[in-house]
Scaffold this motif. Structure first.
Motif, PDB file in Angstrom:
ATOM      1  N   LEU A  46      -2.061  -1.894   2.816  1.00  0.00           N
ATOM      2  CA  LEU A  46      -1.741  -1.202   2.114  1.00  0.00           C
ATOM      3  C   LEU A  46      -1.814  -0.338   0.546  1.00  0.00           C
ATOM      4  CD1 LEU A  46       2.254  -2.316   3.055  1.00  0.00           C
ATOM      5  CD2 LEU A  46       1.263   0.060   3.822  1.00  0.00           C
ATOM      6  N   CYS A  49      -2.900   2.375   0.150  1.00  0.00           N
ATOM      7  CA  CYS A  49      -3.145   3.406   0.592  1.00  0.00           C
ATOM      8  C   CYS A  49      -2.094   3.372  -0.703  1.00  0.00           C
ATOM      9  CB  CYS A  49      -3.532   4.232   1.279  1.00  0.00           C
ATOM     10  SG  CYS A  49      -2.418   3.156   2.558  1.00  0.00           S
ATOM     11  N   GLN A  50      -1.087   2.561  -0.235  1.00  0.00           N
ATOM     12  CA  GLN A  50       0.650   3.307  -0.662  1.00  0.00           C
ATOM     13  C   GLN A  50       0.543   2.398  -2.523  1.00  0.00           C
ATOM     14  OE1 GLN A  50       2.972   4.588   1.677  1.00  0.00           O
ATOM     15  NE2 GLN A  50       1.298   4.667   2.152  1.00  0.00           N
ATOM     16  N   GLU A  51      -0.962   2.459  -2.705  1.00  0.00           N
ATOM     17  CA  GLU A  51      -1.019   2.234  -4.578  1.00  0.00           C
ATOM     18  C   GLU A  51      -1.389   3.186  -5.064  1.00  0.00           C
ATOM     19  OE1 GLU A  51      -2.447  -2.060  -5.172  1.00  0.00           O
ATOM     20  OE2 GLU A  51      -1.411  -2.561  -3.777  1.00  0.00           O
ATOM     21  N   GLY A  63      -3.187   6.379  -3.442  1.00  0.00           N
ATOM     22  CA  GLY A  63      -2.986   6.799  -2.603  1.00  0.00           C
ATOM     23  C   GLY A  63      -4.463   7.914  -1.738  1.00  0.00           C
ATOM     24  N   CYS A  72      -7.526   6.007   1.200  1.00  0.00           N
ATOM     25  CA  CYS A  72      -7.970   4.572   1.527  1.00  0.00           C
ATOM     26  C   CYS A  72      -9.046   3.536   1.073  1.00  0.00           C
ATOM     27  CB  CYS A  72      -7.713   4.888   3.338  1.00  0.00           C
ATOM     28  SG  CYS A  72      -8.300   4.312   4.104  1.00  0.00           S
ATOM     29  N   ASN A 110      -2.233   6.777   6.579  1.00  0.00           N
ATOM     30  CA  ASN A 110      -1.711   6.560   6.218  1.00  0.00           C
ATOM     31  C   ASN A 110      -1.572   6.926   4.278  1.00  0.00           C
ATOM     32  OD1 ASN A 110       0.725   5.287   5.995  1.00  0.00           O
ATOM     33  ND2 ASN A 110       0.186   3.034   5.141  1.00  0.00           N
ATOM     34  N   PRO A 111      -2.479   7.387   3.999  1.00  0.00           N
ATOM     35  CA  PRO A 111      -2.044   7.952   2.430  1.00  0.00           C
ATOM     36  C   PRO A 111      -1.489   9.167   2.416  1.00  0.00           C
ATOM     37  CG  PRO A 111      -4.641   6.988   3.312  1.00  0.00           C
ATOM     38  CD  PRO A 111      -3.667   7.030   4.519  1.00  0.00           C
ATOM     39  N   TYR A 163       1.200   9.395   3.138  1.00  0.00           N
ATOM     40  CA  TYR A 163       2.352   9.373   2.978  1.00  0.00           C
ATOM     41  C   TYR A 163       3.149   8.821   2.170  1.00  0.00           C
ATOM     42  CZ  TYR A 163       6.998   6.571   3.199  1.00  0.00           C
ATOM     43  OH  TYR A 163       8.379   6.231   3.316  1.00  0.00           O
ATOM     44  N   VAL A 164       2.451   8.680   0.653  1.00  0.00           N
ATOM     45  CA  VAL A 164       2.749   9.008  -0.356  1.00  0.00           C
ATOM     46  C   VAL A 164       2.398  10.043  -1.464  1.00  0.00           C
ATOM     47  CG1 VAL A 164       2.720   7.079  -1.167  1.00  0.00           C
ATOM     48  CG2 VAL A 164       1.045   7.640  -1.264  1.00  0.00           C
ATOM     49  N   CYS A 172       8.190   9.941   9.781  1.00  0.00           N
ATOM     50  CA  CYS A 172       7.595   9.647   8.803  1.00  0.00           C
ATOM     51  C   CYS A 172       7.393  10.021   7.808  1.00  0.00           C
ATOM     52  CB  CYS A 172       6.132   8.677   8.634  1.00  0.00           C
ATOM     53  SG  CYS A 172       7.160   7.005   9.382  1.00  0.00           S
TER      54      CYS A 172
END
Length: 177
Positions: A52, A54-56, A58, A60, A102-103, A105-106, A141
């Protein structure tokens, strides 16, 4: 004019799902849209490790082709996913690809429309349900994104055995976006 990105996940040459993807792209291009075709067959894509990060930040932490692909799809208006159906779901390459988006998502993403093209040796309409569920789960998502069309070629086993009528349906679907 829309920016359309077509992602094909089949590893087999002249695969039926890849032929559907190509015809969709041809239709979208003929309608004046800008089309980018990406085959996962030629790409190096590692499995998501679930960190995760990538959530921090942006992006991977894994260094492979997904950074480039994510940038392309982030700036697309329309996404088209094409996959063979294996064991009643999307091909593993498609699932790995979906996980690695997933990146996005934010981030701010342009895409709002998704189309799903699939093919299976199985001749039952239900064979596509699991694959469609995988794509629909991904769509859920991303706020504001909708599944705009599904095309399922059933009962096609050999490479290139998808019938002309299905290829024309894919072309019309692409031309109609």
């Amino acid at each position: 004019m829309k920016k359309v990105t077509v992602i094909s996940s089949s590893m087999r040459g002249r695969s039926n799902s890849e032929l559907l993807a190509k015809r969709f792209a041809d239709g979208a291009s003929a309608a004046g849209h800008s089309v980018t075709e990406i085959s996962l067959k030629a790409r190096k894509i590692k499995f998501c490790i679930g960190c995760l990060k990538c959530q921090e930040k942006g992006d991977c932490v894994l260094n492979d082709d997904m950074g480039e692909i994510n940038e392309i799809i982030q700036n697309s208006d329309v996404l088209v996913f094409a996959s063979p159906v294996y064991f009643y779901s999307v091909a593993g390459q498609m699932k790995t690809f979906l996980d690695r988006t997933n990146p996005l998502y934010v981030k701010q993403y342009r895409f709002r429309e998704v189309f799903f093209l699939s093919s299976a040796a199985e001749d039952d309409e239900k064979a596509n349900e699991g694959a469609l569920k995988a794509i629909s789960g991904w769509i859920e998502c991303f706020e504001g994104v909708q599944l705009k069309g599904v095309l399922f070629a059933k009962g096609v086993t050999d490479p290139g055995s998808v019938i002309e009528e299905m290829l024309e349906d894919a072309y019309r679907m692409g031309a109609g976006i």
